[in-house]
Scaffold this active site. Structure first.
Site, PDB file in Angstrom:
ATOM      1  CG  HIS A   1      90.130  30.351 -14.133  1.00  0.00           C
ATOM      2  ND1 HIS A   1      90.244  31.665 -13.727  1.00  0.00           N
ATOM      3  CD2 HIS A   1      91.040  30.191 -15.122  1.00  0.00           C
ATOM      4  CE1 HIS A   1      91.190  32.259 -14.436  1.00  0.00           C
ATOM      5  NE2 HIS A   1      91.692  31.389 -15.291  1.00  0.00           N
TER       6      HIS A   1
ATOM      7  CB  SER B   1      89.617  24.765 -15.066  1.00  0.00           C
ATOM      8  OG  SER B   1      90.426  24.674 -16.211  1.00  0.00           O
TER       9      SER B   1
ATOM     10  CG  ASP C   1      92.436  31.608 -10.976  1.00  0.00           C
ATOM     11  OD1 ASP C   1      91.339  31.504 -10.400  1.00  0.00           O
ATOM     12  OD2 ASP C   1      92.766  32.612 -11.620  1.00  0.00           O
TER      13      ASP C   1
ATOM     14  CG  ASN D   1      86.895  29.937  -8.775  1.00  0.00           C
ATOM     15  OD1 ASN D   1      85.910  30.662  -8.926  1.00  0.00           O
ATOM     16  ND2 ASN D   1      88.077  30.241  -9.312  1.00  0.00           N
TER      17      ASN D   1
END
Ligand code: GRF
Length: 201
Positions: free
Chosen positions: A106, A133, A142, A104
Site C-alpha cells: 500500500h 507499507s 489496508d 499487500n
C-alpha cells in the site's frame, strides 16, 4: 515457494518480483488481473507466466467475483498470494481463506492514508514524510498487521506524480525483500501479529 500475483494495472511491482524471483526463491505460478488491458499481463506473458482475467464487472456480487478469483488461485495451490496493485476490495470470507498467506502493498505509511489517492492526500495534508507499507491482508481494508515500511521525504516542489514515482522505487525494493522473508519461512502471521524470526514486528 509458489506464488500467485494479483494485479489491476501497470504491474511495475510484478516486474520487480519477476526480475528477482530466482533470488527470492519464488516461482510465480500465475498472474490474475481484473482488467483485461492491464499492462502487467503483458509483463507476465513476456516472462512466460500463465495469466487469467477475472473481470469484476461480469459478476453480480462481490461474493461471486471473489469465488471466481479464489477458484483460479486454488488451481495452482500457491503458498503465497501476492496483491500487487490489485484494486478490488475482498469479502471477509476471502480474506479469511488466505489469512496468513496473503500480502499487500500500500502506497502510504499505514495506518496513515488508507484507501485511494494517497499521494495527493499526503500533499494536501502537508505531510513531510511519505512511503510504502507491506502488510498481511486481513478483513480490514489496508488494516492488517504491518510487516515493513520504507519512507521518503516530501519535498517542497513535490506533486502527486513525483511522489508516486519515488514511492514506487521504494516499493520495488521492499516487496521482493518481504516476499523473500516469507519464502524462507521467516515471516509468519501469529495470533494477529506479523512475526519475523520469532520477533513481533
Ligand atoms: C502501487 O503504488 C501499489 O502500492 C498500489 O498500486 C500501485 C501499483 O503499481 N497498491 P504497479 O501496478 O505495481 O505499477
Amino acid at each position: 515457494m509458489r506464488g500467485v500475483v494479483l494485479i489491476s494495472g501497470s504491474g511495475s511491482n510484478l516486474q520487480a518480483i519477476i526480475d528477482q524471483a530466482t533470488d527470492i526463491d519464488l516461482e510465480i505460478s500465475c498472474v490474475i488481473s481484473n482488467h483485461a488491458d492491464a499492462y502487467g499481463l503483458t509483463r507476465a506473458d513476456n516472462a512466460n507466466i500463465p495469466t487469467h482475467v477475472v473481470n469484476h464487472t461480469q459478476f453480480d456480487s462481490r461474493e461471486d467475483f471473489d469465488q471466481a478469483v479464489s477458484k483460479t488461485i486454488d488451481q495452482y495451490n500457491p503458498d503465497v498470494v501476492i496483491l500487487a496493485g490489485f484494486m478490488r476490495i475482498f469479502t471477509e470470507a476471502f480474506a479469511q481463506k488466505y489469512c496468513g498467506k496473503m500480502l499487500n502493498i500500500h502506497p502510504s505509511l499505514l495506518p496513515k492514508f488508507q484507501g485511494l489517492n494517497t499521494h495527493q492526500r499526503v500533499i494536501d495534508a502537508g505531510e513531510n514524510e511519505h512511503g510504502v507499507s507491506i502488510h498481511f491482508v486481513t478483513a480490514e481494508l489496508d488494516g492488517g498487521p504491518i510487516i515493513a515500511q520504507s519512507s521518503i521525504a516530501v519535498l517542497p516542489n513535490d506533486n502527486a506524480s513525483s511522489l508516486a514515482e519515488r514511492v514506487l522505487i521504494e516499493e520495488h525494493k521492499l516487496y521482493p525483500k518481504v516476499i523473500h522473508w516469507f519464502t524462507q519461512g521467516r515471516l509468519k502471521l501469529n495470533n494477529g501479529n506479523a512475526v519475523l524470526d520469532e520477533n513481533i514486528l
